[in-house]
Design an enzyme around this catalytic site. Structure first.
Site: not given
Lengths: 495, 162
Positions: A290, A395, A182, A158, A235
């Protein structure tokens, strides 16, 4: 300053694009909300397994002809797509701000990064070349050919909903593969716009397919024997899972996971420019990337430098303007959703409970324009953070800076290397020797030297180390071309 | 008003160029003898706008600090779009307008020099080129009647932004 015009003004019904046709999904619909305004902007389906299977079948069917299309002809579709993206640059960027919340400078940056990957992939006729050697034995020659493998799945996150699929997709199709993308079900609209342009560019049916959804779509791609490989960003838990599933099924996999990036500040740094770079690193994209800075390590035993520097950072962070990213005066947008805000707020509570000192509290930010506070947090800065605290280890994926202090560079590098993650690390210094020592010793895939966001250009590989990355070859550039091709070696002689 | 993002600064630069272009177009209409030159200046302004936007859209990425680089107070750079009826006063107005735009580009380039890749270089280059315009406008004023005075600062001694 005025708020830029929104390109998405009505609720969009998101459809799948399979075999060159737009098709409505039979799956359950969920709403996509603009996190700044709270308005619903789209309804996106959770597509079914049979819809994924149809897309893979279409891709498989298209593969035979597509792989035999000359590379120079294949990239002409990409040249056309690049032109269309340039023409639609602003619309695509504003859609990202609407669907994700990032500010317009960041959205435009994301659009540019995506296009750069298409530009690199346009070099496939040269980049995909194999190699040969005459006379490997008397009268015998040998050559290596890079060949496409079939169908690949591209699973997007996202936080960079437009750019990340373009780390993979242009290289996949340029090398002669077909794809099923996707998009993020939380932010699918920029991918839908991209897909409209893919259609307009004239790609043959089945080469580029898009199936929206969630776990069922991912499972469908992982389970389908006709899918040769998967690229994924998300993740660490899911990256590890997907990598394992792909390994068990003999599929190729490139899976980028989480991060906890250390940013070191040396006492000899250029303070003015360092402070600005840190704001961008820790609070840009609202911390949802990230490559974001997470732990700020101020090195050295100069108490005065430490105090002055931290004061400067906190003062600068406190001035960041929070609001809707289509307002050109806004520097930081909302988090993508209320549950993400709650998660980050939980980390702030954890930091307080574990004894960190809250230097700047972002839990009640002033929101320019009076938008609902549902997804907004302001910049948050903790001092006196120790390595054992949750805010130093996990994180957060939000606008939280955890400041630590070490006496020496060695100690700071050891701190960074003790993290299970190794996505990025950066140092701010005016000493070349210090920078070189840092780069040589730190275990992270992307290194910034006086750069807070160490984002590789499209012609360099993007990938972390340790628990931040699962795979061998990385996204973007030459490594991506190797990822999407198998090498075939031919040895020949003629009687 | 203060500008704090690259997007806002680029948009403001575009508005300055557009307003200046519109001024020169009005000047051309009012003074047909020099219309061709004033229309050239208007065209050049729009090229500058395109050049600035191209440099921004060409390099904007997350590796540069687009949202955090600037803290630019712009009230002093806004233009007076009025066109004096007197030719000499109109030239003086044009000179003042150019000086403001030069100061804006210089300050924007200074603030972003280390952080925004190509953008400050383009801004500094446009500012440098504009100095010739100011000299030309002064020359036109002198042709009209004695030495011209634009009421602004002189160009001498300005720090080059690059």
């Amino acid at each position: 300053m005025a708020v830029l015009e929104e390109p998405v003004r009505e609720v969009q019904l998101v459809r799948n694009y399979i075999d060159g046709e737009w098709v409505e999904s039979a799956g359950e619909m969920r709403e996509v909300t603009n996190p700044a305004t709270g308005r619903v902007i789209a309804r996106v389906p959770a597509s079914t397994g049979s819809e994924v299977a149809a897309a893979v079948r279409a891709a498989r069917a298209a593969f035979r002809e597509w792989r035999s299309t000359p590379p120079a002809a294949r990239v002409r579709y990409l040249f056309r797509l690049k032109e269309l993206l340039e023409e639609n640059f602003e619309v695509i960027s504003r859609i990202q701000t609407q669907e994700h919340g990032k500010v317009i400078d960041e959205s435009r940056g994301e659009t540019r990064r995506g296009i750069e990957n298409i530009e690199v992939a346009c070099g496939i006729p040269s980049l995909m070349m194999g190699y040969n050697l005459e006379d490997v034995a008397a009268g015998m020659d040998e050559y290596a050919v890079y060949r496409p493998m079939g169908v690949f799945g591209v699973i997007a996150p996202f936080n960079f909903p437009f750019m990340v699929p373009l780390w993979s997709a242009p290289y996949a199709v340029a090398t002669g593969n077909c794809i099923v993308v996707k998009p993020s079900d939380e932010a699918p609209l920029s991918q839908m716009k991209l897909t409209e342009l893919v259609e307009e560019a004239g790609f043959p049916p089945g080469v580029w397919n898009v199936v929206n959804g969630r776990e069922e779509v991912v499972s469908g791609l992982l389970d389908d024997p006709d899918v040769a490989g998967i690229t994924f960003v998300g993740s660490t838990g899911v990256a590890r899972f997907i990598y394992g599933r792909c390994g068990a099924a003999g599929k190729r996999c490139l899976a980028n996971g989480a991060a906890k990036n250390f940013i070191l500040v040396m006492p000899d740094c250029d303070v003015d420019n360092t402070v600005v770079a840190l704001l961008s690193s820790f609070f840009g994209n609202t911390g949802q990337r990230c490559l974001a800075g997470a732990n700020l390590v101020v090195v050295g035993d100069d108490d005065r430098f430490y105090k002055d520097f931290v004061d400067r950072v906190v003062a600068a962070a406190s001035r960041i303007v929070v609001g809707y990213g289509l307002d050109e005066g806004v520097q930081m947008g909302p988090l993508k959703g209320p549950e993400k805000k709650e998660r980050v707020a939980g980390f702030i509570e954890s930091g307080l409970a574990q004894g960190a000192r809250l230097l700047l509290d972002g839990r009640r930010p002033a929101i320019r324009g009076g938008y609902p506070a549902t997804c907004f947090l302001g910049p948050t800065v903790f001092g006196d953070v120790t390595p054992a605290m949750r805010i130093a280890r996990e994180e957060i994926f939000g606008p939280v800076m955890s400041i630590m202090r070490t006496r020496s560079l060695e100690e700071a590098v050891a701190l960074a290397n003790a993290s299970p993650f190794g996505n990025a690390a950066a140092i701010f210094t005016t000493s070349g020797k210090t920078a070189r020592d840092f780069q040589y010793r730190v275990a992270a895939g992307n290194i910034g030297i006086n750069v807070g966001i160490a984002a590789p250009m499209a012609f360099f590989p993007f990938g972390g180390m340790k628990d931040s990355f699962f795979g061998v070859l990385h996204a973007q550039g030459r490594e991506m071309i190797r990822f999407f091709t198998d090498v075939q070696v031919v040895i020949q002689r003629w009687f | 008003m203060r500008l704090n993002t690259a997007s806002a600064v680029i948009a403001f630069a575009g508005r300055l160029e557009e307003e200046a272009a519109a001024f020169y177009e009005r000047l051309a209409t009012a003074h047909p003898a020099r219309a061709s030159r004033f229309l050239d200046l208007a065209r050049e302004n729009r090229k500058n706008k395109a050049r600035i936007e191209r440099s921004y859209y060409g390099v904007i990425t997350d590796a540069i600090e687009g949202s955090f680089t600037f803290d630019l107070a712009v009230d002093g750079y806004t233009l007076d779009p009025g066109l004096p009826a007197d030719y000499r006063q109109a030239l003086a107005q044009a000179g003042a307008l150019e000086e403001r735009i030069i100061r804006f580009y210089r300050e924007a380039a200074r603030q972003s020099r280390a952080l925004l890749a190509d953008i400050p270089g383009v801004m500094a280059a446009i500012a440098r080129k504009r100095e010739a315009r100011v000299a030309e406008l002064e020359s036109l004023a002198r042709e009209t009647q004695g030495p011209g005075h634009f009421g602004g600062t002189t160009l001498h001694g300005r720090e080059d932004a690059r």
